[in-house]
Design a protein around this motif. Sequence first.
Motif, PDB file in Angstrom:
ATOM      1  N   LEU A 132       0.866  -1.177   0.000  1.00  0.00           N
ATOM      2  CA  LEU A 132       0.000   0.000   0.000  1.00  0.00           C
ATOM      3  C   LEU A 132       0.903   1.226   0.000  1.00  0.00           C
ATOM      4  CD1 LEU A 132      -2.684  -1.144   2.621  1.00  0.00           C
ATOM      5  CD2 LEU A 132      -3.004  -0.931   0.142  1.00  0.00           C
ATOM      6  N   PRO A 133       1.255   1.721  -1.177  1.00  0.00           N
ATOM      7  CA  PRO A 133       2.322   2.724  -1.292  1.00  0.00           C
ATOM      8  C   PRO A 133       1.906   4.162  -1.023  1.00  0.00           C
ATOM      9  CG  PRO A 133       1.492   2.185  -3.458  1.00  0.00           C
ATOM     10  CD  PRO A 133       0.728   1.322  -2.497  1.00  0.00           C
ATOM     11  N   GLY A 134       0.672   4.364  -0.536  1.00  0.00           N
ATOM     12  CA  GLY A 134       0.164   5.719  -0.373  1.00  0.00           C
ATOM     13  C   GLY A 134       0.759   6.488   0.787  1.00  0.00           C
ATOM     14  N   ARG A 135       0.070   7.550   1.175  1.00  0.00           N
ATOM     15  CA  ARG A 135       0.577   8.479   2.178  1.00  0.00           C
ATOM     16  C   ARG A 135       0.678   7.845   3.572  1.00  0.00           C
ATOM     17  NH1 ARG A 135      -3.661  13.215   1.627  1.00  0.00           N
ATOM     18  NH2 ARG A 135      -2.411  14.235   3.253  1.00  0.00           N
ATOM     19  N   ARG A 136       1.630   8.378   4.316  1.00  0.00           N
ATOM     20  CA  ARG A 136       1.732   8.086   5.744  1.00  0.00           C
ATOM     21  C   ARG A 136       1.653   9.411   6.489  1.00  0.00           C
ATOM     22  NH1 ARG A 136       7.261   4.676   4.997  1.00  0.00           N
ATOM     23  NH2 ARG A 136       6.589   3.525   3.139  1.00  0.00           N
ATOM     24  N   ASP A 137       1.669   9.368   7.795  1.00  0.00           N
ATOM     25  CA  ASP A 137       1.575  10.589   8.585  1.00  0.00           C
ATOM     26  C   ASP A 137       2.651  11.588   8.154  1.00  0.00           C
ATOM     27  OD1 ASP A 137      -0.507   9.551   9.978  1.00  0.00           O
ATOM     28  OD2 ASP A 137       0.664   8.934  11.727  1.00  0.00           O
ATOM     29  N   GLY A 138       2.232  12.801   7.898  1.00  0.00           N
ATOM     30  CA  GLY A 138       3.180  13.846   7.505  1.00  0.00           C
ATOM     31  C   GLY A 138       3.359  13.998   6.013  1.00  0.00           C
ATOM     32  N   ASP A 139       2.858  13.044   5.215  1.00  0.00           N
ATOM     33  CA  ASP A 139       2.986  13.130   3.759  1.00  0.00           C
ATOM     34  C   ASP A 139       1.911  14.058   3.192  1.00  0.00           C
ATOM     35  OD1 ASP A 139       5.061  11.335   3.779  1.00  0.00           O
ATOM     36  OD2 ASP A 139       3.822   9.593   3.269  1.00  0.00           O
ATOM     37  N   GLU A 140       2.306  14.871   2.231  1.00  0.00           N
ATOM     38  CA  GLU A 140       1.372  15.799   1.593  1.00  0.00           C
ATOM     39  C   GLU A 140       0.670  15.115   0.425  1.00  0.00           C
ATOM     40  OE1 GLU A 140       1.460  20.287  -0.461  1.00  0.00           O
ATOM     41  OE2 GLU A 140       3.328  19.192  -0.099  1.00  0.00           O
ATOM     42  N   MET A 141      -0.628  15.391   0.292  1.00  0.00           N
ATOM     43  CA  MET A 141      -1.352  14.873  -0.859  1.00  0.00           C
ATOM     44  C   MET A 141      -0.712  15.417  -2.139  1.00  0.00           C
ATOM     45  SD  MET A 141      -5.450  15.073  -1.724  1.00  0.00           S
ATOM     46  CE  MET A 141      -5.516  16.870  -1.942  1.00  0.00           C
ATOM     47  N   GLN A 142      -0.451  14.542  -3.087  1.00  0.00           N
ATOM     48  CA  GLN A 142       0.179  14.937  -4.340  1.00  0.00           C
ATOM     49  C   GLN A 142      -0.881  15.308  -5.372  1.00  0.00           C
ATOM     50  OE1 GLN A 142       3.894  14.942  -4.886  1.00  0.00           O
ATOM     51  NE2 GLN A 142       3.297  15.248  -2.766  1.00  0.00           N
ATOM     52  N   VAL A 143      -0.726  16.488  -5.963  1.00  0.00           N
ATOM     53  CA  VAL A 143      -1.659  16.973  -6.984  1.00  0.00           C
ATOM     54  C   VAL A 143      -0.861  17.161  -8.273  1.00  0.00           C
ATOM     55  CG1 VAL A 143      -3.309  18.757  -7.627  1.00  0.00           C
ATOM     56  CG2 VAL A 143      -3.007  18.154  -5.207  1.00  0.00           C
ATOM     57  N   ILE A 144      -1.173  16.342  -9.264  1.00  0.00           N
ATOM     58  CA  ILE A 144      -0.419  16.353 -10.524  1.00  0.00           C
ATOM     59  C   ILE A 144      -1.261  16.997 -11.618  1.00  0.00           C
ATOM     60  CG2 ILE A 144       0.742  14.932 -12.257  1.00  0.00           C
ATOM     61  CD1 ILE A 144       1.115  12.799 -10.085  1.00  0.00           C
ATOM     62  N   GLY A 145      -0.767  18.120 -12.146  1.00  0.00           N
ATOM     63  CA  GLY A 145      -1.438  18.767 -13.262  1.00  0.00           C
ATOM     64  C   GLY A 145      -0.836  18.295 -14.572  1.00  0.00           C
ATOM     65  N   VAL A 146      -1.674  17.701 -15.436  1.00  0.00           N
ATOM     66  CA  VAL A 146      -1.219  17.242 -16.747  1.00  0.00           C
ATOM     67  C   VAL A 146      -1.667  18.283 -17.763  1.00  0.00           C
ATOM     68  CG1 VAL A 146      -1.255  15.361 -18.431  1.00  0.00           C
ATOM     69  CG2 VAL A 146      -1.514  14.850 -15.990  1.00  0.00           C
ATOM     70  N   MET A 147      -0.698  18.862 -18.478  1.00  0.00           N
ATOM     71  CA  MET A 147      -1.062  20.010 -19.296  1.00  0.00           C
ATOM     72  C   MET A 147      -0.290  20.092 -20.611  1.00  0.00           C
ATOM     73  SD  MET A 147       0.739  22.919 -16.873  1.00  0.00           S
ATOM     74  CE  MET A 147       0.235  24.258 -17.922  1.00  0.00           C
ATOM     75  N   ASN A 148      -0.877  20.753 -21.558  1.00  0.00           N
ATOM     76  CA  ASN A 148      -0.240  21.207 -22.788  1.00  0.00           C
ATOM     77  C   ASN A 148      -1.205  22.123 -23.501  1.00  0.00           C
ATOM     78  OD1 ASN A 148       1.012  21.478 -25.468  1.00  0.00           O
ATOM     79  ND2 ASN A 148       2.346  19.848 -24.780  1.00  0.00           N
ATOM     80  N   ALA A 168       9.561   9.715  -4.025  1.00  0.00           N
ATOM     81  CA  ALA A 168      10.716  10.543  -3.681  1.00  0.00           C
ATOM     82  C   ALA A 168      10.276  11.827  -2.975  1.00  0.00           C
ATOM     83  CB  ALA A 168      11.528  10.874  -4.937  1.00  0.00           C
ATOM     84  N   THR A 169       9.154  12.380  -3.406  1.00  0.00           N
ATOM     85  CA  THR A 169       8.618  13.583  -2.760  1.00  0.00           C
ATOM     86  C   THR A 169       8.271  13.302  -1.312  1.00  0.00           C
ATOM     87  OG1 THR A 169       7.747  14.392  -4.864  1.00  0.00           O
ATOM     88  CG2 THR A 169       6.782  15.299  -2.870  1.00  0.00           C
ATOM     89  N   TRP A 170       7.826  12.092  -1.032  1.00  0.00           N
ATOM     90  CA  TRP A 170       7.507  11.685   0.331  1.00  0.00           C
ATOM     91  C   TRP A 170       8.733  11.218   1.114  1.00  0.00           C
ATOM     92  CZ3 TRP A 170       2.767   8.485  -1.651  1.00  0.00           C
ATOM     93  CH2 TRP A 170       1.673   9.340  -1.811  1.00  0.00           C
TER      94      TRP A 170
END
Length: 395
Positions: free
Chosen positions: A105-121, A390-392
């Motif tokens: 279960l690779p998701g967030r743990r305590d202290g991890d920020e929710m990741q918001v990915i904007g896909v754009m062009n 890596a961000t986490w």
Amino acid sequence: MDGTRTQNDLNSVIRQHSEWLATQLHAQRESLFPPDAAKEMRKFTSGEAATLLGVGDSYLRKLHLEGRGPSPEVTSGNRRLYSAADIQSLRHTLETTARRPGEYLPGRRDGDEMQVIGVMNFKGGSGKTTTAAHLAQRLALKGYRVLAIDLDPQASLSALHGVQPEYDLPEGGTLYDAIRYEDPAPISSVIRKTYIPGLDLIPGNLELMEFEHDTPRALATGAAGLFFFRVKQALTQVDGDYDVVVIDCPPQLGFLTMSALSAATGVLVTIHPEMLDVMSMSQFLRMTADLMDVIAESGADMKHDWMRYLLTRYEPADAPQNRVVAFLRTMYGDHVLNAPMLKSTAISDAGLTKQTLYEVERSAFTRSTYDRAMESLNAVNDEISALIQATWGRT
């Protein structure tokens, strides 16, 4: 006089063509997915399930024989088939005895920020929506809790997930409801479950354009406040419910895109490696930087954890494309993802039935074509997953 009549005639023709197309698309969907049938994810072979879980097929068979986890469907040929819900259940079972936290279960743990990915062009045909859809589904299948947001009024991401805006969203139901200036609704009211466990969707439609029209009026009257924070503020309402949010941004630099950029922790820019597209991207990046300067001057923190370029519709045998790719990698270095998304008939053919490659059976395509496309997609999406980890602070 004649000019006015021509304009009216053109309006009439365009509207009629729009209605014809919507009716035909609805009929196509009804034939593929009857009204009494919900779109559902296909079953996975034991080998596919084992690969998704990161275990051996023999270990998966052992779990089955020991009665640990859900029982797979067993075909007449003695093949074991697992649903996406089965795989999710197995993740929770395996996590209880994992050697290290987050192995299954690779998701967030305590202290991890929710990741918001904007896909754009800014330029159409770059594979933006295809990228967003496959990324959201892959992350969900890998055990993340994912929210996909269709912020593009054209609503292609919604269509891929079984939502036809003209028929399914007659009275709103998009993110506009949660970010409008007058009486915004709770964001939870526009989130809907999908047929993939762990993946929720906020669909889009033309109503999103209202935000582009409302914001100048609100700015003129002083009622807009920090308009570019509206998406970010709406997402704080569900911060504890998701690990990753994937936003399919509109293909233009308007107020919606600026709001999405302000909410994003990571930005993914799709590039079709043709020189005309690269030239167009040069202007797109310049305009984006200018707009972000304006937002930053208004008090926004425009720091992002990462920004990457993704090469899409890449053809390795195309010499001019390879020259463009080499040019981009030389110039941008690590900002270009190592894995490109290959051009594939398998992906485009899946789209004909409003499906992603993850949803169609391998038997529907030539095996080598399917495997090549799937390997490319997984390499791209798993590289983005590694950026999230890596961000986490994980490797």
